[in-house]
Design an enzyme around this catalytic site. Structure first.
Site, PDB file in Angstrom:
ATOM      1  N   ARG A 171       0.836  -1.199   0.000  1.00  0.00           N
ATOM      2  CA  ARG A 171       0.000   0.000   0.000  1.00  0.00           C
ATOM      3  C   ARG A 171       0.872   1.251   0.000  1.00  0.00           C
ATOM      4  NH1 ARG A 171      -5.144  -0.041   2.277  1.00  0.00           N
ATOM      5  NH2 ARG A 171      -4.696   1.790   3.535  1.00  0.00           N
ATOM      6  N   ARG A 248      -8.823  -6.244  13.535  1.00  0.00           N
ATOM      7  CA  ARG A 248      -8.108  -5.417  14.494  1.00  0.00           C
ATOM      8  C   ARG A 248      -9.033  -4.289  14.906  1.00  0.00           C
ATOM      9  NH1 ARG A 248      -4.290  -7.274  17.288  1.00  0.00           N
ATOM     10  NH2 ARG A 248      -3.131  -5.315  17.446  1.00  0.00           N
ATOM     11  N   GLU A 305      -3.417   6.551  19.095  1.00  0.00           N
ATOM     12  CA  GLU A 305      -4.111   5.389  18.558  1.00  0.00           C
ATOM     13  C   GLU A 305      -3.484   4.102  19.087  1.00  0.00           C
ATOM     14  OE1 GLU A 305      -4.955   6.619  14.408  1.00  0.00           O
ATOM     15  OE2 GLU A 305      -4.887   4.460  14.039  1.00  0.00           O
ATOM     16  N   TYR A 353      -9.888  -5.001   3.227  1.00  0.00           N
ATOM     17  CA  TYR A 353      -9.167  -3.789   3.637  1.00  0.00           C
ATOM     18  C   TYR A 353      -9.318  -2.726   2.545  1.00  0.00           C
ATOM     19  CZ  TYR A 353      -5.065  -1.299   5.702  1.00  0.00           C
ATOM     20  OH  TYR A 353      -4.204  -0.387   6.281  1.00  0.00           O
ATOM     21  N   ASP A 355      -9.984   0.965   0.918  1.00  0.00           N
ATOM     22  CA  ASP A 355      -9.895   2.397   1.152  1.00  0.00           C
ATOM     23  C   ASP A 355     -11.252   3.022   0.822  1.00  0.00           C
ATOM     24  OD1 ASP A 355      -7.266   2.543   1.996  1.00  0.00           O
ATOM     25  OD2 ASP A 355      -6.471   2.664  -0.044  1.00  0.00           O
TER      26      ASP A 355
HETATM   27  N1  UDP Z   1       3.489   0.906   7.793  1.00  0.00           N
HETATM   28  C1  UDP Z   1       4.702   0.848   8.432  1.00  0.00           C
HETATM   29  N2  UDP Z   1       5.220   1.978   8.994  1.00  0.00           N
HETATM   30  C2  UDP Z   1       4.573   3.161   8.958  1.00  0.00           C
HETATM   31  C3  UDP Z   1       3.332   3.240   8.288  1.00  0.00           C
HETATM   32  C4  UDP Z   1       2.817   2.087   7.731  1.00  0.00           C
HETATM   33  O1  UDP Z   1       5.309  -0.211   8.497  1.00  0.00           O
HETATM   34  O2  UDP Z   1       5.086   4.141   9.510  1.00  0.00           O
HETATM   35  C5  UDP Z   1       2.963  -0.339   7.206  1.00  0.00           C
HETATM   36  C6  UDP Z   1       2.195  -1.156   8.225  1.00  0.00           C
HETATM   37  O3  UDP Z   1       2.423  -2.509   7.920  1.00  0.00           O
HETATM   38  C7  UDP Z   1       0.759  -0.797   7.921  1.00  0.00           C
HETATM   39  C8  UDP Z   1       0.792  -0.657   6.421  1.00  0.00           C
HETATM   40  O4  UDP Z   1       2.060  -0.077   6.156  1.00  0.00           O
HETATM   41  O5  UDP Z   1      -0.126  -1.808   8.354  1.00  0.00           O
HETATM   42  C9  UDP Z   1      -0.320   0.177   5.828  1.00  0.00           C
HETATM   43  O6  UDP Z   1      -0.276   1.448   6.395  1.00  0.00           O
HETATM   44  P1  UDP Z   1      -1.393   2.528   6.101  1.00  0.00           P
HETATM   45  O7  UDP Z   1      -0.871   3.830   6.560  1.00  0.00           O
HETATM   46  O8  UDP Z   1      -1.843   2.382   4.699  1.00  0.00           O
HETATM   47  O9  UDP Z   1      -2.536   2.036   7.093  1.00  0.00           O
HETATM   48  P2  UDP Z   1      -3.904   2.746   7.510  1.00  0.00           P
HETATM   49  O10 UDP Z   1      -3.748   4.194   7.254  1.00  0.00           O
HETATM   50  O11 UDP Z   1      -4.961   2.061   6.708  1.00  0.00           O
HETATM   51  O12 UDP Z   1      -4.009   2.450   8.965  1.00  0.00           O
END
Ligand code: UDP
Length: 372
Positions: A171, A248, A305, A353, A355
């Site tokens: 992603r 989750r 969070e 999952y 968006d």
């Molecule tokens: N992720 C990470 N480090 C970060 C941000 C994201 O490793 O600082 C990885 C982590 O595995 C996460 C995934 O990227 O589950 C997707 O992140 P995203 O920000 O897309 O998640 P959301 O915003 O949907 O919570």
């Protein structure tokens, strides 16, 4: 029968379908067990700031049809998501780009960065990535994996990276350019006035009943409509009879602070394993400029969070799309396909999952299929 469609859930999937069906001349009733519309995009006004009550939502899409659609219900600002990663006090730019590589390794050119990644990938001996850890190392190398991915991911998902599907990390863009825009999307922004207002505009003139739980009185509700659009968890619909799908959940600790600026950015991710929260959101920066009107507001609202495994009674947020759950979902889906008058949609209804833009696209497609 009173209604053509009973729509269970007033999140994006339900609201878009309700709008489309109403515009096509169908009679529609929307119900939601919460006391507010909007599902998890709901925003609440605190100190003049729209607080993303169920987690940060940044609208981004490459689908022009979706962008044009949402713009009928809201004007979007020009917010660009560029989260900062805080690893034990060291700050890095996200997503992984030349600013990140420069800070991590001191490399200056894209060639140097690419060589560094390649060197670490080779040393790890990964040819075909089989899980999130291997995928991450092969995309950005071990240093970035260790400092910016491993701890964050394991906190967010409560599972080791070796047990998570590789697609989750895909992603995030990896760029050999100086570009901190988190999304590869043509269109991006936050609706002015908040998401709740956008969803209210979608539901304008449509009958909505809040604080009503469909599954508590299913037979009664089913008798009220020809068709049901169900956007809740598909396993809950079937009384969890094949077992629980895993989700989750997220808990938020909100604080109003007597200062105009806490962290200088909407999102700061805490990527070490020890800090108990995954990220801190400072909501005002979604909608106010950093140089002027944001700082004029004397207070700020922040949310820490905390990620946890879903258990009955919690709010489900993220489907855990691994193999085991994928199989169980397919069994539920087969049951769902037999429910002739019910359509399952959205992140929970389809256990995906998604968006926001993908949810809207899927609701628009379903509306086309259903309504012509
Ligand atoms: N992720 C990470 N480090 C970060 C941000 C994201 O490793 O600082 C990885 C982590 O595995 C996460 C995934 O990227 O589950 C997707 O992140 P995203 O920000 O897309 O998640 P959301 O915003 O949907 O919570």
């Amino acid at each position: 029968m009173n209604y053509d469609y009973l729509i269970v859930g007033s999140g994006l999937y339900g609201a878009v379908f309700a709008r489309k069906a109403t515009d096509a001349g169908k009679s529609v009733l929307v119900i939601d067990k919460r006391s507010n519309i909007g599902g998890n995009v709901y925003t609440e006004d605190i100190e003049g700031i729209h607080v993303h009550k169920y987690g940060a939502h940044i609208f981004h899409t490459n689908i022009k049809e979706v962008w044009d659609y949402v713009n009928q219900f809201a004007e979007f600002n020009r917010f660009t998501n560029s989260p900062v990663a805080n690893y034990k006090g060291e700050l890095f730019s996200l997503p992984f780009n030349m600013y990140t590589f420069n800070k991590m390794w001191g490399v200056v050119t894209p060639e140097e960065a690419a060589a560094k990644i390649e060197e670490q990938r080779k040393a790890a001996g990964i040819t075909e990535p089989k899980n999130l850890e291997e995928q991450a190392i092969s995309l950005v190398g071990t240093d970035i994996y260790e400092k910016l991915i491993k701890g964050y991911t394991q906190k967010q998902w409560g599972r080791p990276c070796t047990e998570l599907p590789a697609f989750i990390i895909k992603r995030l863009p990896v760029r050999l350019t100086f570009d901190n825009n988190y999304f590869n999307a043509l269109y991006q922004g936050i609706p002015k006035g908040g998401y709740t207002k956008m969803v209210a505009n979608m539901l304008d003139g449509i009958e909505v009943r809040l604080g009503v739980n469909y599954l508590d009185n299913k037979d009664e509700f089913d008798a009220m409509a020809d068709k049901v659009i169900f956007t809740g968890p598909i396993d809950e619909y079937f009384g969890f009879k094949l077992g629980y799908l895993e989700y989750r959940s997220v808990r938020f600790e909100n604080e109003v602070l007597d200062k105009p600026n806490f962290q200088g950015n909407a999102a700061v991710n805490y990527t070490d394993a020890e800090t108990p929260w995954t990220r801190i959101i400072e909501h005002k920066w979604f909608e106010f400029g950093k140089d002027d009107d944001g700082n004029d507001l004397p207070k700020t609202v922040i949310s820490r969070e905390f990620s946890s495994e879903w258990k009955p009674g919690d709010e489900p947020y993220y489907p855990v799309n691994d193999e085991k759950n994928g199989k169980l979902y397919q069994e539920y889906k087969a049951l769902g396909d037999k429910e002739e008058k019910v359509i399952f949609g959205g992140r929970l209804g389809e256990y995906k999952y998604y968006d926001m833009d993908a949810v809207i696209k899927s609701a628009l497609d379903m509306a086309k299929k259903e309504l012509g």
